[in-house]
Design an enzyme around this catalytic site. Structure first.
Site, PDB file in Angstrom:
ATOM      1  N   GLU A  20      -4.991   3.573   5.851  1.00  0.00           N
ATOM      2  CA  GLU A  20      -4.872   3.156   4.257  1.00  0.00           C
ATOM      3  C   GLU A  20      -5.333   4.191   3.909  1.00  0.00           C
ATOM      4  O   GLU A  20      -5.097   4.885   3.047  1.00  0.00           O
ATOM      5  CB  GLU A  20      -5.233   1.311   4.117  1.00  0.00           C
ATOM      6  CG  GLU A  20      -5.644   1.492   1.960  1.00  0.00           C
ATOM      7  CD  GLU A  20      -5.924   0.741   2.290  1.00  0.00           C
ATOM      8  OE1 GLU A  20      -5.767  -0.651   2.542  1.00  0.00           O
ATOM      9  OE2 GLU A  20      -6.933   1.065   1.505  1.00  0.00           O
ATOM     10  N   SER A  79     -10.523  -0.976   3.769  1.00  0.00           N
ATOM     11  CA  SER A  79     -10.381  -0.962   4.302  1.00  0.00           C
ATOM     12  C   SER A  79      -9.849   0.193   4.876  1.00  0.00           C
ATOM     13  O   SER A  79      -9.045   0.471   4.000  1.00  0.00           O
ATOM     14  CB  SER A  79      -9.132  -1.787   4.324  1.00  0.00           C
ATOM     15  OG  SER A  79      -8.911  -3.486   3.690  1.00  0.00           O
ATOM     16  N   ARG A  87       1.058  -1.244   0.281  1.00  0.00           N
ATOM     17  CA  ARG A  87       0.378  -0.245   0.250  1.00  0.00           C
ATOM     18  C   ARG A  87       0.912   1.075  -0.800  1.00  0.00           C
ATOM     19  O   ARG A  87       0.602   2.455   0.741  1.00  0.00           O
ATOM     20  CB  ARG A  87      -1.469   0.229   1.631  1.00  0.00           C
ATOM     21  CG  ARG A  87      -1.789  -1.353   1.204  1.00  0.00           C
ATOM     22  CD  ARG A  87      -3.069  -1.237  -0.089  1.00  0.00           C
ATOM     23  NE  ARG A  87      -4.061  -1.602  -0.083  1.00  0.00           N
ATOM     24  CZ  ARG A  87      -4.367  -3.663  -0.239  1.00  0.00           C
ATOM     25  NH1 ARG A  87      -2.824  -3.984  -0.624  1.00  0.00           N
ATOM     26  NH2 ARG A  87      -4.879  -4.224  -0.296  1.00  0.00           N
TER      27      ARG A  87
HETATM   28  P1  FAD Z   1      -9.060   8.186  -5.462  1.00  0.00           P
HETATM   29  O1  FAD Z   1     -10.535   8.285  -4.505  1.00  0.00           O
HETATM   30  O2  FAD Z   1     -10.051   8.706  -6.187  1.00  0.00           O
HETATM   31  O3  FAD Z   1      -7.936   8.970  -4.482  1.00  0.00           O
HETATM   32  C1  FAD Z   1      -7.030   8.342  -3.970  1.00  0.00           C
HETATM   33  C2  FAD Z   1      -5.711   8.963  -3.669  1.00  0.00           C
HETATM   34  O4  FAD Z   1      -5.024   8.890  -5.283  1.00  0.00           O
HETATM   35  C3  FAD Z   1      -5.774  10.468  -3.226  1.00  0.00           C
HETATM   36  O5  FAD Z   1      -4.592  11.347  -2.431  1.00  0.00           O
HETATM   37  C4  FAD Z   1      -5.870  10.914  -4.806  1.00  0.00           C
HETATM   38  O6  FAD Z   1      -5.759  12.527  -4.950  1.00  0.00           O
HETATM   39  C5  FAD Z   1      -4.607  10.203  -5.731  1.00  0.00           C
HETATM   40  N1  FAD Z   1      -5.056  10.138  -7.112  1.00  0.00           N
HETATM   41  C6  FAD Z   1      -5.969   9.552  -8.066  1.00  0.00           C
HETATM   42  N2  FAD Z   1      -5.770   9.686  -9.470  1.00  0.00           N
HETATM   43  C7  FAD Z   1      -4.868   9.970  -9.614  1.00  0.00           C
HETATM   44  C8  FAD Z   1      -3.910  10.767 -10.782  1.00  0.00           C
HETATM   45  N3  FAD Z   1      -4.357  10.407 -11.484  1.00  0.00           N
HETATM   46  N4  FAD Z   1      -3.160  11.120 -10.657  1.00  0.00           N
HETATM   47  C9  FAD Z   1      -2.315  11.454  -9.031  1.00  0.00           C
HETATM   48  N5  FAD Z   1      -2.724  10.680  -7.794  1.00  0.00           N
HETATM   49  C10 FAD Z   1      -4.569  10.534  -7.723  1.00  0.00           C
HETATM   50  N6  FAD Z   1      -7.554  -1.067  -2.702  1.00  0.00           N
HETATM   51  C11 FAD Z   1      -7.452  -1.750  -2.640  1.00  0.00           C
HETATM   52  O7  FAD Z   1      -5.313  -1.595  -3.071  1.00  0.00           O
HETATM   53  N7  FAD Z   1      -6.983  -3.375  -2.453  1.00  0.00           N
HETATM   54  C12 FAD Z   1      -8.762  -4.041  -2.524  1.00  0.00           C
HETATM   55  O8  FAD Z   1      -8.701  -4.855  -2.996  1.00  0.00           O
HETATM   56  C13 FAD Z   1      -9.934  -2.791  -2.232  1.00  0.00           C
HETATM   57  N8  FAD Z   1     -10.561  -3.292  -1.726  1.00  0.00           N
HETATM   58  C14 FAD Z   1     -11.910  -2.282  -1.696  1.00  0.00           C
HETATM   59  C15 FAD Z   1     -13.245  -1.888  -2.005  1.00  0.00           C
HETATM   60  C16 FAD Z   1     -13.835  -1.417  -1.448  1.00  0.00           C
HETATM   61  C17 FAD Z   1     -15.129  -1.632  -1.148  1.00  0.00           C
HETATM   62  C18 FAD Z   1     -13.295   0.294  -2.014  1.00  0.00           C
HETATM   63  C19 FAD Z   1     -14.814   1.197  -1.601  1.00  0.00           C
HETATM   64  C20 FAD Z   1     -12.329   0.626  -1.796  1.00  0.00           C
HETATM   65  C21 FAD Z   1     -11.688  -0.270  -2.252  1.00  0.00           C
HETATM   66  N9  FAD Z   1      -9.722   0.155  -2.464  1.00  0.00           N
HETATM   67  C22 FAD Z   1      -9.071  -1.928  -2.777  1.00  0.00           C
HETATM   68  C23 FAD Z   1      -9.207   0.957  -1.907  1.00  0.00           C
HETATM   69  C24 FAD Z   1      -9.633   1.633  -3.363  1.00  0.00           C
HETATM   70  O9  FAD Z   1     -10.292   1.155  -3.875  1.00  0.00           O
HETATM   71  C25 FAD Z   1      -8.100   1.820  -3.998  1.00  0.00           C
HETATM   72  O10 FAD Z   1      -7.262   2.815  -3.698  1.00  0.00           O
HETATM   73  C26 FAD Z   1      -8.391   2.894  -5.522  1.00  0.00           C
HETATM   74  O11 FAD Z   1      -7.423   2.409  -6.272  1.00  0.00           O
HETATM   75  C27 FAD Z   1      -8.648   4.052  -5.556  1.00  0.00           C
HETATM   76  O12 FAD Z   1      -8.864   4.482  -6.380  1.00  0.00           O
HETATM   77  P2  FAD Z   1      -9.530   5.625  -6.532  1.00  0.00           P
HETATM   78  O13 FAD Z   1      -9.986   6.285  -8.595  1.00  0.00           O
HETATM   79  O14 FAD Z   1     -10.950   5.854  -6.691  1.00  0.00           O
HETATM   80  O15 FAD Z   1      -8.771   6.990  -6.066  1.00  0.00           O
HETATM   81  N1  EPU Z   2     -10.765 -10.938  10.184  1.00  0.00           N
HETATM   82  C1  EPU Z   2     -11.025 -10.372  11.428  1.00  0.00           C
HETATM   83  N2  EPU Z   2     -12.500  -9.931  11.821  1.00  0.00           N
HETATM   84  C2  EPU Z   2     -12.513  -9.154  10.389  1.00  0.00           C
HETATM   85  C3  EPU Z   2     -11.752  -9.130   9.869  1.00  0.00           C
HETATM   86  C4  EPU Z   2     -11.062 -10.233   8.948  1.00  0.00           C
HETATM   87  O1  EPU Z   2     -10.819 -11.772  12.436  1.00  0.00           O
HETATM   88  O2  EPU Z   2     -13.366  -8.803  11.151  1.00  0.00           O
HETATM   89  C5  EPU Z   2      -9.690 -12.286   9.543  1.00  0.00           C
HETATM   90  C6  EPU Z   2      -9.882 -12.928   9.174  1.00  0.00           C
HETATM   91  O3  EPU Z   2     -10.161 -13.494   9.628  1.00  0.00           O
HETATM   92  C7  EPU Z   2      -8.434 -13.168   8.277  1.00  0.00           C
HETATM   93  C8  EPU Z   2      -7.705 -12.288   8.143  1.00  0.00           C
HETATM   94  O4  EPU Z   2      -7.947 -11.459   9.690  1.00  0.00           O
HETATM   95  O5  EPU Z   2      -8.020 -14.415   8.799  1.00  0.00           O
HETATM   96  C9  EPU Z   2      -7.984 -11.562   6.720  1.00  0.00           C
HETATM   97  O6  EPU Z   2      -9.254 -10.926   6.240  1.00  0.00           O
HETATM   98  P1  EPU Z   2      -9.422 -10.752   4.684  1.00  0.00           P
HETATM   99  O7  EPU Z   2      -8.633 -11.618   4.282  1.00  0.00           O
HETATM  100  O8  EPU Z   2     -10.242 -10.545   4.713  1.00  0.00           O
HETATM  101  O9  EPU Z   2      -8.328  -9.790   4.544  1.00  0.00           O
HETATM  102  P2  EPU Z   2      -7.594  -8.105   4.884  1.00  0.00           P
HETATM  103  O10 EPU Z   2      -6.457  -8.652   5.268  1.00  0.00           O
HETATM  104  O11 EPU Z   2      -8.999  -7.512   6.070  1.00  0.00           O
HETATM  105  C10 EPU Z   2      -6.647  -7.463   2.743  1.00  0.00           C
HETATM  106  C11 EPU Z   2      -6.420  -6.557   1.877  1.00  0.00           C
HETATM  107  C12 EPU Z   2      -7.947  -5.734   1.493  1.00  0.00           C
HETATM  108  C13 EPU Z   2      -7.991  -7.232   0.898  1.00  0.00           C
HETATM  109  C14 EPU Z   2      -7.987  -8.517   1.202  1.00  0.00           C
HETATM  110  C15 EPU Z   2      -7.908  -9.824   0.001  1.00  0.00           C
HETATM  111  C16 EPU Z   2      -5.427  -4.629   2.925  1.00  0.00           C
HETATM  112  C17 EPU Z   2      -5.339  -3.803   3.868  1.00  0.00           C
HETATM  113  N3  EPU Z   2      -6.630  -5.191   2.927  1.00  0.00           N
HETATM  114  O12 EPU Z   2      -7.708  -7.340   3.669  1.00  0.00           O
HETATM  115  O13 EPU Z   2      -7.860  -4.546   0.739  1.00  0.00           O
HETATM  116  O14 EPU Z   2      -9.006  -7.284  -0.488  1.00  0.00           O
HETATM  117  O15 EPU Z   2      -6.496  -8.003   2.209  1.00  0.00           O
HETATM  118  O16 EPU Z   2      -6.811 -10.083  -0.205  1.00  0.00           O
HETATM  119  O17 EPU Z   2      -4.652  -4.918   3.493  1.00  0.00           O
HETATM  120  C18 EPU Z   2      -8.253  -2.174   0.964  1.00  0.00           C
HETATM  121  O18 EPU Z   2      -7.117  -2.289   0.861  1.00  0.00           O
HETATM  122  O19 EPU Z   2      -9.503  -1.299   0.766  1.00  0.00           O
HETATM  123  C19 EPU Z   2      -8.420  -4.289   0.145  1.00  0.00           C
HETATM  124  C20 EPU Z   2     -10.389  -4.378   0.766  1.00  0.00           C
END
Ligand code: FAD
Ligand code: EPU
Length: 337
Positions: free
Chosen positions: A333, A238, A164
């Protein structure tokens, strides 16, 4: 290109926070951005580059110019026997890019299905899920310096990707607008299905021949079962990063909590923040208009009409309680504005 005043950011952030910005502009091309740079509103104001708003928490009105990137288009820039280089512009919706790759038979991003947001933000925090990160497939990132207008290409190495993390989030924070990302994708897939529940989900789905689409569908199924859909319940995924603690600290925690999930990584042991937060009693708890989600405690949600400050205060309280109970610091994050 029209610069608008006093624009509501409610439709532009997945937390669903109702704040305004002083000025707002939609930029569809590099040329438009270069034109914008010579505009007084751009020069005289602080700026925020906006993608899909899925990793932002607005705690107040933004007293400056929001530049929404809507540069569209995907192009194959190199087509070799075993791999392709694909350039996607920053405004392309990430999941649509993933589906495009799957349709073409280009492997590498299928595990990153259904992550919200746009391509341009994907290198910012090196998005990752289910054992894959952008750093595994990113060939280069093209960006423009906000002040000088210089166009710079960063190689994968120069992006300094980490968990991240990237050079755009820290060393060059707020300095560049990412305009496109070039991905190196393979024509012969190396499926990564060992992470989490992917294998089991594929078995449940009765998939016997692995395909990119099947892996993507499995990831979508798992994600949909635990992560709230922002269109239904405001959130930014997250809220915190998973902390990495020293081996000694992990051992100490494991002595007290033998069932604690933990994953050895290069510089220590990663502990799921969701588990720590759940142990502190926050999972499913509702505080005012906000709370920690019932299926994934790491996801803070807006039950409707929450202010950014309310959510931020909840995050601070959660952080403090994890520190008090476990002596572990968890850090956001999400980008708090
Ligand atoms: P924004 O929220 O619009 O911006 C994020 C940051 O990037 C800000 O600081 C912004 O200024 C900057 N930025 C955006 N675009 C540009 C650009 N073109 N140039 C320079 N700076 C820029 N993230 C994960 O890594 N893994 C996951 O599994 C994951 N799951 C998610 C699930 C949900 C339900 C949600 C809501 C979010 C999740 N995220 C996850 C977080 C998010 O989706 C990512 O961080 C994504 O890349 C953000 O993209 P965005 O376009 O919405 O960025
Ligand atoms: N867990 C709990 N309680 C909870 C949630 C999780 O005990 O309420 C435990 C689960 O049981 C599991 C462990 O935590 O043993 C990991 O949980 P999970 O697999 O859901 O993944 P995570 O570590 O919580 C990360 C990323 C996610 C990404 C998933 C899958 C971060 C901060 N988050 O979540 O990214 O989708 O792994 O790879 O690294 C995001 O960045 O926004 C995001 C959703």
């Amino acid at each position: 290109m029209e610069i608008k005043s006093n624009v509501s950011l409610l439709p532009y952030n997945t937390f669903g926070i109702d704040v305004k910005c002083r000025s707002f502009v939609d930029v569809q091309s590099v040329d438009e951005f270069l034109e914008l740079q010579s505009n007084k509103v751009f020069q005289d104001n602080q700026r925020l580059i906006l993608g899909g708003g899925s990793n932002l928490l607005f705690t107040k009105d933004f007293d400056g110019l929001v530049v929404k990137n809507t540069m569209m288009g995907i192009e194959i820039v190199k087509d070799e026997k075993t791999y392709v280089l694909v350039k996607a512009n920053a405004g392309v919706v990430w999941h649509e890019f993933v589906l495009w790759c799957i349709e073409k038979g280009f492997a590498g991003v299928e595990n990153l299905s259904l992550i919200p947001g746009q391509v341009g933000a994907s290198p910012m925090q090196n998005i990752g899920a289910y054992g894959v990160e952008i750093k595994d497939v990113c060939a280069s990132v093209e960006a423009i310096h906000l002040l000088t207008g210089e166009r710079v290409t960063f190689t994968n190495n120069e992006c300094a990707f980490g968990y991240r993390e990237s050079v755009f989030k820290h060393k060059y924070a707020g300095e560049f607008m990412i305009t496109s990302v070039t991905f190196c994708l393979t024509k012969e897939p190396h499926f990564k299905i060992d992470y989490g529940d992917i294998k089991q989900t594929l078995a449940d789905m009765q998939v016997f021949d692995l395909t990119l689409k099947a892996v993507s569908d499995a990831v979508i199924k798992i994600r949909s079962s635990k992560l709230p859909n922002p269109k239904v319940l405001g959130n930014a995924g997250s809220f915190f990063k998973n902390p990495v603690v020293s081996h000694q600290k992990a051992e100490e925690l494991l002595n007290r909590n033998p069932v604690m999930p933990n994953y050895p990584v290069q510089d220590g042991v990663k502990i799921p923040a969701g588990w720590l937060i759940e142990q502190c009693g926050w999972k499913g708890k509702v505080v005012g208009h906000t709370g920690a989600h019932k299926s994934q405690a790491l996801v803070l949600v807006n039950y409707g009409n929450a202010t950014g400050n309310e959510i931020y205060q909840l995050a601070l309280d959660i952080k403090q309680s994890v520190l008090d109970k476990f002596g572990v610091e968890i850090n956001p994050e999400v980008n708090v504005v």
